[in-house]
Design a protein around this motif. Structure first.
Motif, PDB file in Angstrom:
ATOM      1  N   ALA A  38       1.047  -1.069  -0.001  1.00 58.88           N
ATOM      2  CA  ALA A  38      -0.217   0.033  -0.028  1.00 58.88           C
ATOM      3  C   ALA A  38       1.056   1.093  -0.202  1.00 58.88           C
ATOM      4  O   ALA A  38       1.761   1.426   0.844  1.00 58.88           O
ATOM      5  N   ASN A  39       0.796   2.166  -0.955  1.00 59.30           N
ATOM      6  CA  ASN A  39       1.594   3.239  -1.087  1.00 59.30           C
ATOM      7  C   ASN A  39       0.892   4.544  -0.869  1.00 59.30           C
ATOM      8  O   ASN A  39       1.279   5.796  -0.980  1.00 59.30           O
ATOM      9  N   ALA A  40      -0.482   4.536  -0.488  1.00 54.74           N
ATOM     10  CA  ALA A  40      -1.063   5.764  -0.456  1.00 54.74           C
ATOM     11  C   ALA A  40      -2.705   5.374   0.032  1.00 54.74           C
ATOM     12  O   ALA A  40      -3.041   4.226  -0.109  1.00 54.74           O
ATOM     13  N   GLY A  41      -3.053   6.381   0.812  1.00 54.32           N
ATOM     14  CA  GLY A  41      -4.528   5.866   1.423  1.00 54.32           C
ATOM     15  C   GLY A  41      -5.611   5.744   0.245  1.00 54.32           C
ATOM     16  O   GLY A  41      -6.517   5.001   0.748  1.00 54.32           O
ATOM     17  N   MET A  42      -5.447   6.238  -0.720  1.00 57.03           N
ATOM     18  CA  MET A  42      -6.590   5.897  -1.908  1.00 57.03           C
ATOM     19  C   MET A  42      -6.227   4.454  -2.124  1.00 57.03           C
ATOM     20  O   MET A  42      -7.493   4.278  -3.032  1.00 57.03           O
ATOM     21  N   ASN A  43      -5.423   3.659  -2.091  1.00 57.08           N
ATOM     22  CA  ASN A  43      -5.190   2.430  -2.756  1.00 57.08           C
ATOM     23  C   ASN A  43      -6.617   1.441  -2.580  1.00 57.08           C
ATOM     24  O   ASN A  43      -7.010   0.855  -3.475  1.00 57.08           O
ATOM     25  N   ILE A  67       4.057   1.721   2.894  1.00 56.75           N
ATOM     26  CA  ILE A  67       5.300   1.488   2.634  1.00 56.75           C
ATOM     27  C   ILE A  67       5.798   1.965   1.207  1.00 56.75           C
ATOM     28  O   ILE A  67       5.114   1.470   0.097  1.00 56.75           O
ATOM     29  N   ARG A  68       6.572   2.747   1.147  1.00 63.99           N
ATOM     30  CA  ARG A  68       7.293   3.209  -0.148  1.00 63.99           C
ATOM     31  C   ARG A  68       8.675   2.782  -0.405  1.00 63.99           C
ATOM     32  O   ARG A  68       9.454   3.340  -0.157  1.00 63.99           O
ATOM     33  N   ALA A  69       8.704   1.559  -0.811  1.00 66.25           N
ATOM     34  CA  ALA A  69       9.950   0.891  -1.264  1.00 66.25           C
ATOM     35  C   ALA A  69       9.743  -0.186  -2.542  1.00 66.25           C
ATOM     36  O   ALA A  69       8.811  -0.869  -2.417  1.00 66.25           O
ATOM     37  N   GLU A  90       2.798   6.515   8.161  1.00 69.14           N
ATOM     38  CA  GLU A  90       1.230   6.457   8.174  1.00 69.14           C
ATOM     39  C   GLU A  90       0.700   7.775   7.405  1.00 69.14           C
ATOM     40  O   GLU A  90       1.167   8.837   7.604  1.00 69.14           O
ATOM     41  N   MET A  91      -0.434   7.408   6.594  1.00 69.19           N
ATOM     42  CA  MET A  91      -0.969   8.779   5.722  1.00 69.19           C
ATOM     43  C   MET A  91      -2.403   9.071   6.048  1.00 69.19           C
ATOM     44  O   MET A  91      -3.264   7.973   6.228  1.00 69.19           O
ATOM     45  N   LEU A  92      -2.419  10.174   6.557  1.00 69.87           N
ATOM     46  CA  LEU A  92      -3.937  10.654   6.909  1.00 69.87           C
ATOM     47  C   LEU A  92      -4.396  11.071   5.665  1.00 69.87           C
ATOM     48  O   LEU A  92      -3.862  11.847   4.784  1.00 69.87           O
ATOM     49  N   TYR A 159       1.569  16.057 -10.768  1.00 74.50           N
ATOM     50  CA  TYR A 159       0.618  15.132 -11.315  1.00 74.50           C
ATOM     51  C   TYR A 159       0.903  13.686 -10.639  1.00 74.50           C
ATOM     52  O   TYR A 159       1.740  13.180 -10.862  1.00 74.50           O
ATOM     53  N   TRP A 160      -0.352  13.324 -10.173  1.00 74.63           N
ATOM     54  CA  TRP A 160      -0.116  12.122  -9.137  1.00 74.63           C
ATOM     55  C   TRP A 160      -0.663  10.952  -9.718  1.00 74.63           C
ATOM     56  O   TRP A 160      -1.849  10.939 -10.059  1.00 74.63           O
ATOM     57  N   SER A 161      -0.085   9.840  -9.868  1.00 75.56           N
ATOM     58  CA  SER A 161      -0.658   8.557 -10.152  1.00 75.56           C
ATOM     59  C   SER A 161      -0.164   7.519  -9.214  1.00 75.56           C
ATOM     60  O   SER A 161       0.721   7.551  -8.750  1.00 75.56           O
ATOM     61  N   TRP A 202       1.021  18.155   2.740  1.00 75.83           N
ATOM     62  CA  TRP A 202      -0.306  17.606   2.093  1.00 75.83           C
ATOM     63  C   TRP A 202      -0.370  17.705   0.833  1.00 75.83           C
ATOM     64  O   TRP A 202      -0.176  18.818   0.186  1.00 75.83           O
ATOM     65  N   ASN A 203      -0.675  16.420   0.346  1.00 74.57           N
ATOM     66  CA  ASN A 203      -1.022  16.391  -1.175  1.00 74.57           C
ATOM     67  C   ASN A 203      -2.545  16.296  -1.374  1.00 74.57           C
ATOM     68  O   ASN A 203      -3.017  15.388  -0.796  1.00 74.57           O
ATOM     69  N   LEU A 204      -3.061  17.074  -2.138  1.00 76.30           N
ATOM     70  CA  LEU A 204      -4.416  17.085  -2.654  1.00 76.30           C
ATOM     71  C   LEU A 204      -4.494  16.716  -4.194  1.00 76.30           C
ATOM     72  O   LEU A 204      -3.958  17.451  -4.811  1.00 76.30           O
ATOM     73  N   VAL A 205      -4.954  15.462  -4.379  1.00 73.96           N
ATOM     74  CA  VAL A 205      -5.094  15.013  -5.661  1.00 73.96           C
ATOM     75  C   VAL A 205      -6.380  15.366  -6.166  1.00 73.96           C
ATOM     76  O   VAL A 205      -7.383  14.734  -5.585  1.00 73.96           O
ATOM     77  N   PHE A 206      -6.740  15.813  -7.446  1.00 69.50           N
ATOM     78  CA  PHE A 206      -7.911  16.005  -8.092  1.00 69.50           C
ATOM     79  C   PHE A 206      -7.985  15.090  -8.867  1.00 69.50           C
ATOM     80  O   PHE A 206      -7.638  15.038 -10.165  1.00 69.50           O
ATOM     81  N   ILE A 225     -11.859  13.265  -5.197  1.00 70.66           N
ATOM     82  CA  ILE A 225     -10.498  13.855  -4.263  1.00 70.66           C
ATOM     83  C   ILE A 225      -9.900  12.703  -3.381  1.00 70.66           C
ATOM     84  O   ILE A 225     -10.495  11.724  -2.857  1.00 70.66           O
ATOM     85  N   ASP A 226      -8.461  12.873  -3.445  1.00 69.62           N
ATOM     86  CA  ASP A 226      -7.763  12.128  -2.743  1.00 69.62           C
ATOM     87  C   ASP A 226      -6.822  12.842  -2.136  1.00 69.62           C
ATOM     88  O   ASP A 226      -5.818  13.493  -2.899  1.00 69.62           O
ATOM     89  N   THR A 227      -6.660  12.806  -0.652  1.00 78.38           N
ATOM     90  CA  THR A 227      -5.543  14.001  -0.256  1.00 78.38           C
ATOM     91  C   THR A 227      -4.982  13.102   0.668  1.00 78.38           C
ATOM     92  O   THR A 227      -5.213  11.835   1.268  1.00 78.38           O
ATOM     93  N   GLY A 228      -3.511  13.386   0.917  1.00 81.50           N
ATOM     94  CA  GLY A 228      -2.662  12.587   1.813  1.00 81.50           C
ATOM     95  C   GLY A 228      -1.553  13.279   2.474  1.00 81.50           C
ATOM     96  O   GLY A 228      -1.079  14.371   2.067  1.00 81.50           O
ATOM     97  N   MET A 229      -1.752  13.046   3.887  1.00 75.23           N
ATOM     98  CA  MET A 229      -0.848  13.732   4.835  1.00 75.23           C
ATOM     99  C   MET A 229       0.036  13.087   5.670  1.00 75.23           C
ATOM    100  O   MET A 229      -0.487  12.113   6.481  1.00 75.23           O
TER     101      MET A 229
END
Ligand code: SER
Length: 870
Positions: A38-43, A67-69, A90-92, A159-161, A202-206, A225-229
């Motif tokens: 899992a690399n982001a809350g949105m997964n 985990i970002r590896a 931990e990503m809020l 630009y987030w993917s 904080w990253n706010l992804v549209f 919307i997908d945000t991560g802090m």
């Protein structure tokens, strides 16, 4: 504000704004093969964004273990060297699934950061995707941020993917400015450098698009919307710390590392090892808790690399023994309240990490020394040779990225291209050697021309009719292809069927069945009738050896039960690594880091037997792969499954994707017994078991053996253990007594005048040899002769077909410097075609040339006499 309070405040803020509170998904996404971790809350909301799934809420908030590896988002190399990077964090996040969009997302984020968390607005900056005028307008006109504090950046930054496939879109980030003191130089600026001064919090992804495997993009059903802090980063800001490692979430473990290693933590460069170890043990612990384990492939290899990296930093701190596992319990105490899985699975996590550390520890020192030797010879900027990098990988277990890291630290390059070539060559060698074995193991090597798949009727039927499609004849043998067959073809570990294929004119014995691209090939020999009549288009009767097949069913169904029971007893890290389902036994290989103990085996056996006694019906269904996975079926992504899969379910105990043949009910298995447990390779154990009447025969045999042994030893079974212990002790005592008497004899023989002697004026040389004498006894004789009064030199030898071993010694009364036993022994050994030597007063040597024994003894005796006499 402690991390726990920050987490709570964040979630509370969004709960008040009608967001559903969703727990973190596992950090190991077993249901998503496109993702290592899992690399982001949105997964966990991926398919909600794409519209493939709907939920009964359109707003959500969570705190997600990430985990970002090793994947698209990979921070491994940065960890330890910056103030802000972690592989585990931990990503809020807050999410909108086609509900609110940019305006609310930005306004709420600003409100929480400035009013909720109280961060001074003058310390905050905003970035937007350079083409996203809409986002800029929201920040400027609705939130009221000055235009010069809004920086437009390109796709690399804004630009987030999620990965190569999945949801994506432009994003906007909030940065915290840590002030001039944290700047990297005069050119330091947001979007220009990558130092720790401007820290993204904080990253706010549209979310607006979905990327597909073919490279195309389509619009999501609705903008989302997908945000991560990062919790650790926001903690660092609010706790006014210099790095994430100084925040309350990590400070305690930094201390613990300092205590265990005895090296205090330094917040500067010298603290890199502490930081790496603290981060890496968190990644390892969380990943293993969620079902991953270190191995040689995929996410397992990422974990192995993480562990080896941490171990190597530990080595830098002087830790040559395993120690990282000792941090697992500590982490449980620190984080177990928020993540109970750390406590529940503590023992297994610590064991796995320890065993990995110990395994690497065996070659770490060798690798570090080798690396040191090679790198010392190289000047800055030179390339570390490919062959050395390959040696470090292949022999010492150093992943290439570890070697690269070590080279970077020394200002060296690595000949990566050369290394890749060596790796490819090795792969090719091993591919060749495996395919050679398969062929020599008698795989069907016929070239059939039929392409239409054979209809398999043998799940239920053991007999039937078929039409011969193709015949390949070799002397005495036939390879037959039919249009339909009840013969199971070897696959998925289950062996192929045997039986008969017959027509009015001939009868064939089927000795094995294999398949090639869905076409079944029956390997047959003529059992009677006219070989000429074995032709295409003939109609035949088919009959599988039913007893044999039923025995196979028992072993196959039992294999599924063993798999489930092993996971129950040993833990979820247990995964199938290979299996053989034969009529007479089953063999099952699993990933596990240590010997499966006798108690554990007994417990697995008991559970399997319990399932047998429950006589559960086995249900077999066909469905879509995705549906099967959603039902929780065990499957391995390394394996290829078609879209339609067969699911074999045993009550609520076992659910697996499987194409094999099974019992109708578990009761048919009858009995179950393990007969073997052993190692296959590092981290893989093998068990073998019997079922049905096989267990009875085995137990019957064991009983007979026991009865015979008891008879011979004249004891009963309860006293057998004691009796054997007694006998072993008796043998030991006899051996010792025997040795003693043998020793006495040797000395007595010498005293009785044995051997070749020279004596003059109270000085004496003795040269004696015995066939097969024990060297310990000779040593004892030598010791006695040494301590006796008088000047004496002795040569004592033992010989057998294999060669001669001898000892030359002098007594204590011999003057220093007069005799050199070491030199005498060396010359004697030379005569015997061997070597050796030793001290002036005592030496041992030997040689293989037994025929020269007399010559050597005489030579030594003469030399000794000469030295003693002169
Ligand atoms: N998915 C985005 C990120 O990981 C925001 O949550 O940065």
């Amino acid at each position: 504000m402690r991390a726990a309070e920050i987490r709570k405040k964040f979630l509370e803020f969004f709960r008040e704004r009608d967001h559903e509170m969703v727990p973190s998904s596992p950090v190991v996404p077993l249901d998503d093969p496109t993702l290592l971790f899992a690399n982001a809350g949105m997964n966990q909301f991926k398919s909600v964004f794409t519209g493939a799934e709907t939920r009964d809420y359109v707003r959500a908030a969570s705190t997600q273990k990430c985990i970002r590896a090793g994947g698209k988002h990979n921070d491994l190399e940065n960890v330890g060297y910056t103030a802000r990077h972690l592989t585990f964090f931990e990503m809020l996040g807050n999410f909108s699934f086609g509900d609110y969009f940019k305006s609310d997302a930005c306004r709420w984020a600003w409100e929480l950061v400035t009013e909720g968390f109280g961060i001074d607005k003058k310390d905050l900056w905003i970035t937007v995707y350079h083409e996203d005028d809409e986002a800029r307008a929201v920040w400027r006109d609705e939130v009221g941020i000055a235009d010069d504090r809004i920086v437009g950046l390109g796709a690399a930054d804004n630009y987030w993917s999620m990965g190569d496939v999945g949801p994506c879109g432009p994003c906007s980030e909030i940065f915290f400015d840590r002030g001039d003191a944290a700047a990297c130089g005069p050119k330091c600026a947001l979007g220009v450098c990558d130092c720790d001064r401007y820290m993204e919090i904080w990253n706010l992804v549209f979310m607006q698009f979905e990327k597909h495997p073919d490279g195309t993009q389509t619009a999501l059903p609705k903008p989302s919307i997908d945000t991560g802090m990062g919790l650790e980063r926001i903690s660092m800001v609010l706790q006014q710390k210099e790095s994430v490692f100084d925040t309350d979430a990590l400070a305690a473990i930094m201390n613990e590392i300092a205590t265990i290693t005895g090296r205090p933590y330094d917040t500067g460069d010298a603290g890199t090892p502490h930081r790496v170890i603290a981060d890496h043990v968190r990644s390892l612990t969380f990943a293993i808790a969620d079902g991953a384990y270190p191995s040689n492939e995929g996410r397992g290899y990422v974990l192995r690399r993480i562990l080896r990296r941490a171990a190597r930093y530990g080595y830098k701190l002087g830790m040559e023994e395993a120690f990282i596992y000792r941090l697992v319990e500590f982490l449980g105490r620190e984080m177990g309240e928020a993540f109970p899985e750390l406590i529940e699975r503590q023992e297994v996590i610590a064991k796995l990490i320890r065993s990995e550390e110990e395994q690497f520890g065996r070659t770490l020192n060798q690798g570090m020394t080798r690396f040191g030797d090679v790198s010392d010879r190289l000047g800055k900027g030179e390339a570390f040779p490919a062959a050395e990098a390959f040696f470090l990988h292949d022999t010492c277990g150093f992943p290439i990225d570890l070697t690269e890291q070590m080279c970077r630290e020394q200002g060296l390059d690595v000949d990566k291209a050369g290394y890749e070539t060596l790796m490819a060559q090795q792969k090719e060698r091993s591919r060749k050697s495996t395919s050679a074995t398969t062929e020599s193991a008698g795989a069907t090597v016929v070239k059939i021309s039929t392409t239409e798949p054979t209809v398999f009727t043998g799940y239920q039927e053991f007999q039937g009719n078929g039409q011969v499609r193709e015949v390949l004849a070799t002397p005495g043998r036939f390879q037959i292809v039919l249009d339909a067959t009840p013969f199971y073809a070897e696959s998925g570990g289950q062996v192929g069927d045997t039986g008969t294929i017959a027509s009015g004119d001939f009868r064939l014995r089927v000795t094995g069945t294999k398949k090639q691209d869905g076409v079944f090939v029956h390997d047959c020999e003529l059992d009677g009738g006219d070989p000429e009549a074995v032709r295409a288009d003939v109609t035949v009767e088919t009959a599988v050896d039913a007893e044999r097949r039923l025995a196979i069913h028992r072993n196959h169904t039992a294999t599924h039960l063993v798999h489930a029971a092993l996971r129950d007893v040993l833990g979820d890290h247990v995964q199938q690594k290979g299996s053989l389902v034969a009529p007479d036994r089953l063999r099952f290989d699993v990933s596990h880091f240590e010997k499966v103990s006798a108690d554990e085996l007994r417990e697995v056996e008991r559970r399997v037997q319990e399932q047998i006694l429950q006589d559960t019906a086995i249900e077999v269904t066909e469905c879509d792969k995705d549906e099967a996975l959603a039902r929780g079926a065990m499957a391995f992504f390394g394996e290829k499954y078609g879209d339609k899969v067969r699911v074999v379910q045993i009550g609520d105990y076992s659910l697996e994707l499987c194409g094999g043949a099974h019992c109708a009910r578990t009761g048919e298995i009858g009995g179950f017994l393990f007969v073997h447990e052993g190692s296959v390779s590092s981290g893989v154990r093998r068990v073998e078991a019997l079922t049905g009447t096989g267990t009875l025969e085995r137990v019957r045999d064991a009983e007979d053996i026991l009865r015979d042994v008891c008879g011979s030893l004249k004891t009963d079974r309860d006293a057998l253990g004691e009796r054997i212990e007694g006998l072993l002790q008796e043998i030991k005592d006899l051996k010792t007594a025997n040795k003693k008497s043998a020793q006495k004899d040797l000395l007595a023989e010498i005293d009785g005048g044995a051997g070749d002697r020279w004596s003059e004026g109270g000085r004496e040389v003795i040269a004696a040899s015995w066939e097969g004498a024990d060297m310990d006894e000779i040593l004892r004789v030598a010791d006695a002769l040494k301590r006796r009064d008088g000047e004496r030199v002795f040569v004592l030898a033992s010989y057998d077909d294999g060669g001669v071993r001898f000892l030359v010694g002098s007594s204590a009364a011999v003057k220093k410097g007069q005799v050199h036993c070491g030199n005498i022994a060396r010359d004697g050994a030379k005569t015997l075609g061997g070597g050796g030597g030793g001290r002036p007063d005592m030496a041992q040597a030997g040689g293989k040339d037994v025929a020269k024994l007399a010559e050597a003894m005489q030579l030594m005796r003469d030399a000794a006499a000469q030295q003693l006499g002169s």
